[in-house]
Design a protein around this motif. Structure first.
Motif, PDB file in Angstrom:
ATOM      1  N   ASP A  50       0.666  -1.497   0.060  1.00  0.00           N
ATOM      2  CA  ASP A  50      -0.172  -0.556  -0.035  1.00  0.00           C
ATOM      3  C   ASP A  50       1.250   0.919   0.383  1.00  0.00           C
ATOM      4  O   ASP A  50       0.241   2.286  -1.116  1.00  0.00           O
ATOM      5  CB  ASP A  50      -0.876   0.074   1.204  1.00  0.00           C
ATOM      6  N   THR A  53      -3.019   9.594  -4.195  1.00  0.00           N
ATOM      7  CA  THR A  53      -3.481   9.936  -2.526  1.00  0.00           C
ATOM      8  C   THR A  53      -2.681   9.734  -1.413  1.00  0.00           C
ATOM      9  O   THR A  53      -2.414   7.967  -1.576  1.00  0.00           O
ATOM     10  CB  THR A  53      -4.707   9.456  -2.225  1.00  0.00           C
ATOM     11  N   LEU A  54      -2.133  10.449  -0.968  1.00  0.00           N
ATOM     12  CA  LEU A  54      -1.418   9.842  -0.081  1.00  0.00           C
ATOM     13  C   LEU A  54      -1.525   9.931   1.606  1.00  0.00           C
ATOM     14  O   LEU A  54      -2.738  11.137   1.671  1.00  0.00           O
ATOM     15  CB  LEU A  54       0.346  11.203  -0.173  1.00  0.00           C
ATOM     16  N   GLU A  55      -0.735  10.452   2.814  1.00  0.00           N
ATOM     17  CA  GLU A  55      -1.044  10.400   4.315  1.00  0.00           C
ATOM     18  C   GLU A  55       0.045  10.962   4.618  1.00  0.00           C
ATOM     19  O   GLU A  55       1.228  10.587   4.664  1.00  0.00           O
ATOM     20  CB  GLU A  55      -2.110   9.035   4.829  1.00  0.00           C
ATOM     21  N   VAL A  56      -0.216  12.761   5.413  1.00  0.00           N
ATOM     22  CA  VAL A  56       0.419  13.384   6.194  1.00  0.00           C
ATOM     23  C   VAL A  56       1.972  12.367   6.893  1.00  0.00           C
ATOM     24  O   VAL A  56       0.559  11.394   7.550  1.00  0.00           O
ATOM     25  CB  VAL A  56       0.616  14.182   6.966  1.00  0.00           C
ATOM     26  N   LYS A  85       3.416   9.248   6.532  1.00  0.00           N
ATOM     27  CA  LYS A  85       3.733   8.087   6.513  1.00  0.00           C
ATOM     28  C   LYS A  85       5.004   7.776   5.102  1.00  0.00           C
ATOM     29  O   LYS A  85       5.238   8.950   4.646  1.00  0.00           O
ATOM     30  CB  LYS A  85       2.116   7.241   5.962  1.00  0.00           C
ATOM     31  N   TYR A  92       6.370   6.658   1.774  1.00  0.00           N
ATOM     32  CA  TYR A  92       6.170   6.290   0.305  1.00  0.00           C
ATOM     33  C   TYR A  92       6.964   5.324  -0.222  1.00  0.00           C
ATOM     34  O   TYR A  92       7.652   6.644  -0.566  1.00  0.00           O
ATOM     35  CB  TYR A  92       4.838   6.955  -0.188  1.00  0.00           C
ATOM     36  N   ALA A 141      -1.062  18.886   4.769  1.00  0.00           N
ATOM     37  CA  ALA A 141      -2.029  18.123   3.223  1.00  0.00           C
ATOM     38  C   ALA A 141      -2.442  18.799   2.415  1.00  0.00           C
ATOM     39  O   ALA A 141      -1.490  19.973   2.372  1.00  0.00           O
ATOM     40  CB  ALA A 141      -3.145  18.144   4.756  1.00  0.00           C
ATOM     41  N   VAL A 148      -2.507  14.790  -0.523  1.00  0.00           N
ATOM     42  CA  VAL A 148      -2.237  14.077   0.369  1.00  0.00           C
ATOM     43  C   VAL A 148      -3.220  14.955   1.839  1.00  0.00           C
ATOM     44  O   VAL A 148      -3.685  15.879   1.790  1.00  0.00           O
ATOM     45  CB  VAL A 148      -1.033  14.951   0.448  1.00  0.00           C
ATOM     46  N   LYS A 149      -3.612  13.717   2.326  1.00  0.00           N
ATOM     47  CA  LYS A 149      -4.767  13.255   3.512  1.00  0.00           C
ATOM     48  C   LYS A 149      -3.717  13.884   5.292  1.00  0.00           C
ATOM     49  O   LYS A 149      -3.124  13.551   5.383  1.00  0.00           O
ATOM     50  CB  LYS A 149      -5.394  12.505   3.495  1.00  0.00           C
ATOM     51  N   GLU A 150      -4.614  14.259   5.701  1.00  0.00           N
ATOM     52  CA  GLU A 150      -4.215  14.166   7.291  1.00  0.00           C
ATOM     53  C   GLU A 150      -4.521  13.034   7.781  1.00  0.00           C
ATOM     54  O   GLU A 150      -4.810  12.281   7.721  1.00  0.00           O
ATOM     55  CB  GLU A 150      -5.182  15.311   8.134  1.00  0.00           C
TER      56      GLU A 150
END
Length: 198
Positions: free
Chosen positions: A64, A82-85, A87, A89, A173, A196-198
Motif C-alpha cells: 500500500d 492519494t497519500l497521508e501525512v 507515512k 512512501y 496536507a 495528501v490527507k491528514e
C-alpha cells in the motif's frame, strides 16, 4: 481347602480386574496423549496459518505504501495519487515511453529518505522538442542526486525503459501538481496530482 480356593479365586479375579484397569488406564493415557499430540499439531498448523496471514497483511501494508507510476508520451498512469501525512512512501517511476521523462513536484513539503540512481537530463532534444522548436531547459528546482544534497522536493528522471525510485514522507496536507519538466511535456498534458490527507 474350600476356603483357600475361594481366596485364591478372589485373588485371581482381583488380579485380572487390576490388569484390565491398568490396560484401560494405559489406553486412556495413550488416547489422551494422542489427542494432545493432534491438538499440538493442529495448533502448530494454525500458528503457521496465522503467521502466513500476518505475513500477507504486512506485505499488503508495505505494498500500500509503494506507488507504481508509468510515464509515457504524454502522461502518467495513474495521474492521481492519494497519500497521508507522516507515512513513508516509495514512489517507483517506470518510463514506458520512447523519450526521456521526469516527474517533478516542488510545492509539497516532503522529507526524502531514499533516492535511487537517476538518469541525467539529456542534452539531446527529442523529436517533439525539435518539432515544436523548444530550447533545452533544465529543471532547477531543488534537485540533488541524494537526500544529503538537501533535496526537499520530488524530482525523478528516467530514460526510456528505465525504472527509478524515491522514498519520501509528506509533511503537509493538500493537493499538489506533479509534471514533466522537459520543455513542452507539461503543456502537452504530462501532469498529475498528489492528494495528501491528514
Amino acid at each position: 481347602m474350600k476356603k483357600y480356593l475361594v481366596v485364591f479365586g478372589l485373588f485371581i479375579i482381583i488380579l485380572t480386574g487390576c490388569s484390565s484397569n491398568d490396560e484401560q488406564a494405559l489406553e486412556n493415557d495413550s488416547g489422551t496423549q494422542q489427542e494432545k499430540q493432534e491438538e499440538s499439531n493442529s495448533n502448530e498448523t494454525n500458528g503457521d496459518d496465522k503467521s502466513e496471514e500476518q505475513n500477507q497483511v504486512e506485505k499488503e501494508k508495505s505494498e500500500d505504501l509503494t506507488i507504481d507510476v508509468s510515464a509515457f508520451e504524454m502522461g502518467y498512469d495513474p495521474d492521481k495519487i492519494t497519500l497521508e501525512v507522516g507515512k513513508e512512501y516509495e514512489l517507483v517511476l517506470t518510463n514506458e515511453g520512447q523519450i526521456f521523462h521526469d516527474l517533478t513536484e516542488s510545492e509539497l513539503d516532503v522529507e526524502i529518505t531514499y533516492m535511487s540512481e537517476m538518469a541525467e537530463h539529456s542534452d539531446e532534444q527529442s523529436f517533439l522538442d525539435t518539432f515544436f522548436s523548444f530550447q533545452k531547459v533544465y529543471a532547477d528546482e531543488g534537485h540533488g542526486d541524494k537526500k544529503d544534497d538537501g533535496m526537499k522536493s520530488i524530482h525523478m528522471n528516467a530514460n526510456a525503459g528505465q525504472t527509478v525510485s524515491i522514498k519520501f514522507i509528506p509533511k503537509e496536507a493538500g493537493e499538489f501538481e506533479f509534471y514533466c519538466t522537459v520543455p513542452g511535456h507539461k503543456e502537452a498534458g504530462m501532469v498529475g496530482k498528489f492528494i495528501v490527507k491528514e
